[in-house]
Scaffold this motif. Structure first.
Motif, short mmCIF file in Angstrom:
data_model
loop_
_atom_site.label_atom_id
_atom_site.label_comp_id
_atom_site.label_asym_id
_atom_site.label_seq_id
_atom_site.Cartn_x
_atom_site.Cartn_y
_atom_site.Cartn_z
N PHE A 139 4.67 -44.57 -31.83
CA PHE A 139 5.23 -44.03 -30.59
C PHE A 139 4.27 -43.05 -29.95
O PHE A 139 3.40 -42.47 -30.60
CB PHE A 139 6.58 -43.35 -30.84
N VAL A 140 4.44 -42.88 -28.64
CA VAL A 140 3.78 -41.80 -27.90
C VAL A 140 4.86 -41.05 -27.15
O VAL A 140 5.83 -41.64 -26.66
CB VAL A 140 2.69 -42.31 -26.94
N HIS A 141 4.69 -39.74 -27.04
CA HIS A 141 5.74 -38.89 -26.50
C HIS A 141 5.13 -37.56 -26.10
O HIS A 141 4.18 -37.07 -26.73
CB HIS A 141 6.81 -38.66 -27.58
N ILE A 142 5.64 -36.97 -25.05
CA ILE A 142 5.30 -35.61 -24.64
C ILE A 142 6.60 -34.85 -24.43
O ILE A 142 7.49 -35.33 -23.72
CB ILE A 142 4.46 -35.60 -23.34
N GLU A 143 6.73 -33.70 -25.07
CA GLU A 143 7.94 -32.89 -24.92
C GLU A 143 8.13 -32.49 -23.46
O GLU A 143 7.22 -31.97 -22.82
CB GLU A 143 7.85 -31.65 -25.79
N GLY A 144 9.33 -32.75 -22.93
CA GLY A 144 9.59 -32.48 -21.53
C GLY A 144 10.45 -31.24 -21.33
O GLY A 144 10.88 -30.59 -22.28
N PRO A 145 10.73 -30.90 -20.07
CA PRO A 145 11.42 -29.66 -19.74
C PRO A 145 12.94 -29.75 -19.67
O PRO A 145 13.59 -28.76 -19.35
CB PRO A 145 10.85 -29.33 -18.35
N ASP A 146 13.50 -30.94 -19.95
CA ASP A 146 14.94 -31.11 -19.80
C ASP A 146 15.70 -30.08 -20.64
O ASP A 146 15.42 -29.90 -21.83
CB ASP A 146 15.34 -32.52 -20.24
N LYS A 147 16.67 -29.42 -20.03
CA LYS A 147 17.38 -28.32 -20.71
C LYS A 147 18.21 -28.82 -21.89
O LYS A 147 18.41 -28.08 -22.85
CB LYS A 147 18.29 -27.59 -19.70
N ARG A 148 18.68 -30.04 -21.80
CA ARG A 148 19.48 -30.58 -22.90
C ARG A 148 18.59 -31.09 -24.04
O ARG A 148 19.07 -31.37 -25.13
CB ARG A 148 20.39 -31.69 -22.39
N GLY A 149 17.31 -31.24 -23.72
CA GLY A 149 16.36 -31.62 -24.76
C GLY A 149 16.10 -33.10 -24.91
O GLY A 149 15.48 -33.52 -25.88
N VAL A 150 16.57 -33.93 -23.95
CA VAL A 150 16.33 -35.37 -24.08
C VAL A 150 15.08 -35.77 -23.28
O VAL A 150 14.86 -35.30 -22.18
CB VAL A 150 17.55 -36.20 -23.62
N ASP A 151 14.29 -36.64 -23.89
CA ASP A 151 13.02 -37.07 -23.32
C ASP A 151 12.95 -38.58 -23.23
O ASP A 151 13.79 -39.30 -23.78
CB ASP A 151 11.85 -36.59 -24.19
N CYS A 152 11.89 -39.05 -22.59
CA CYS A 152 11.50 -40.45 -22.62
C CYS A 152 10.29 -40.60 -23.54
O CYS A 152 9.54 -39.64 -23.76
CB CYS A 152 11.14 -40.95 -21.22
N ALA A 153 10.11 -41.79 -24.07
CA ALA A 153 8.98 -42.07 -24.95
C ALA A 153 8.68 -43.56 -24.88
O ALA A 153 9.41 -44.33 -24.26
CB ALA A 153 9.29 -41.64 -26.38
N LEU A 154 7.58 -43.95 -25.52
CA LEU A 154 7.22 -45.36 -25.60
C LEU A 154 6.94 -45.73 -27.04
O LEU A 154 6.12 -45.10 -27.71
CB LEU A 154 5.98 -45.67 -24.74
#
Length: 348
Positions: free
Chosen positions: A118-133
């Motif tokens: 997987f690849v992923h970058i931590e995002g700013p969403d306040k609930r903590g959910v992100d997108c990844a590949l």
């Protein structure tokens, strides 16, 4: 791992040449909203306390392990209807909490058997959910990743932050591709914010194509809009018919799935919506009955369905089987169904 080879007459309809069958390498490109794939730990600064042992969902190791197993089962089977032994080469995902959860997911036997990464970058969403590949490294090679921020443009929204546009470039079947994984603002936010996000995604698409006109671009995600909404038809310039896609447009095969077939990827009050979409740049299309597979070209699409993904009885029979409903743990999957597009390239 051998590349998946299929005969045109056997699997991919309407691709027969006038002289002989050709062999193609086929690849699946998918998307799945994992519906709250949280680990059990609180992340400082994130509103994730519901998904802790003392939270509203009493989210403990047992439930987390079941969730990982269920998600891996679906992800490993996506694409196997057309490419039985291989499945998808790349799968965008949304609603995943962090790299820890992604690591645990890829360590599940169903995905580990194919060495999914997987690849992923931590995002700013306040609930903590992100997108990844997620990707199969035997089929897809990562070149670059970046998280393009969603930019609010109204003064009242200053200081707000939401999920950005996770952009991954790489090589699939020898071709340069880019995948933009998205989770646009919710329906509660109003259509303006999804239209704004779609316009920003289109800027990313146009930039990728300026840098390399041969780059094949996939825009995927939980759009929180149907293919018929302005965010998709105007913001991303998604067209329902292949031969109507012009320079600067994208092809959106899901428009006709919803409007003509009446099916979707999530159900609300008994009606289907189709929020989970994969749009494609023009250079992925064979137009006007062309049969040129010298580079990757779109072949077909599907909403991925298995009986186990649906509730079998009760008030919500035939709805996607969720992890929770009404505060009750159902040990299900997601409130969304996955989607897959298939592309193919002539084997040299």
């Amino acid at each position: 791992m051998k590349r998946p080879i299929i005969l045109l007459a056997a699997v991919l309809l309407n691709l027969m040449t006038a002289t002989a069958q050709k062999q193609l390498s086929a690849y699946g490109v998918g998307f799945y909203n994992l519906e709250n794939l949280f680990d059990t730990q609180h992340d400082e600064g994130k509103n994730d306390l519901q998904f802790t042992p003392d939270g509203d969902y009493h989210w403990n190791e047992l439930k987390y392990k079941h969730k990982l197993y269920n998600m891996a089962r679906v992800l490993s089977e996506m694409g196997t209807d057309v490419i039985p032994k291989v499945g998808c080469a790349v799968i965008g995902v949304s609603e995943v909490e962090n790299a820890h959860a992604l690591t645990d997911l890829c360590n599940e036997p169903a995905l580990k058997a194919r060495n999914f990464q997987f690849v992923h970058i931590e995002g700013p969403d306040k609930r903590g959910v992100d997108c990844a590949l997620l990707y199969n490294p035997a089929l897809f090679t990562v070149r670059d990743i970046k998280l393009v921020p969603y930019i609010y443009d109204l003064p009242a929204d200053s200081g707000r932050a939401t999920r950005g546009f996770f952009t991954v470039s790489g090589t699939l079947g020898g071709d340069h591709i880019a995948v933009i994984v998205n989770h646009l603002p919710s329906r509660f936010a109003g259509s303006y914010y999804r239209e704004l996000g779609a316009r920003q995604i289109k800027v990313v698409v146009d930039s990728l194509l300026r840098d390399d006109p041969n780059c094949k671009v996939f825009v995927m995600g939980d759009m929180n809009d149907d293919p018929t909404n302005k965010s998709m038809t105007e913001g991303l310039r998604g067209k329902a018919e292949i031969d109507k896609v012009k320079d600067g447009d994208m092809y959106n095969p899901w428009y006709n799935v919803l409007t003509k077939q009446g099916v979707g990827t999530l159900r609300y009050n008994g009606a289907w919506n189709l929020f989970d979409q994969i749009l494609m740049s023009k250079n992925l299309l064979n137009q006007k009955n062309q049969k040129d597979y010298s580079s990757l070209k779109y072949v077909k699409h599907q909403i991925f369905k298995r009986d186990y993904l649906f509730q079998s009885d009760g008030k919500y029979k035939h709805n996607p089987l969720r992890t929770h409903a009404g505060g009750v743990w159902l040990d299900g999957f997601s409130d969304h169904l996955p989607v897959v597009v298939y592309v193919a390239k002539e084997k040299k």
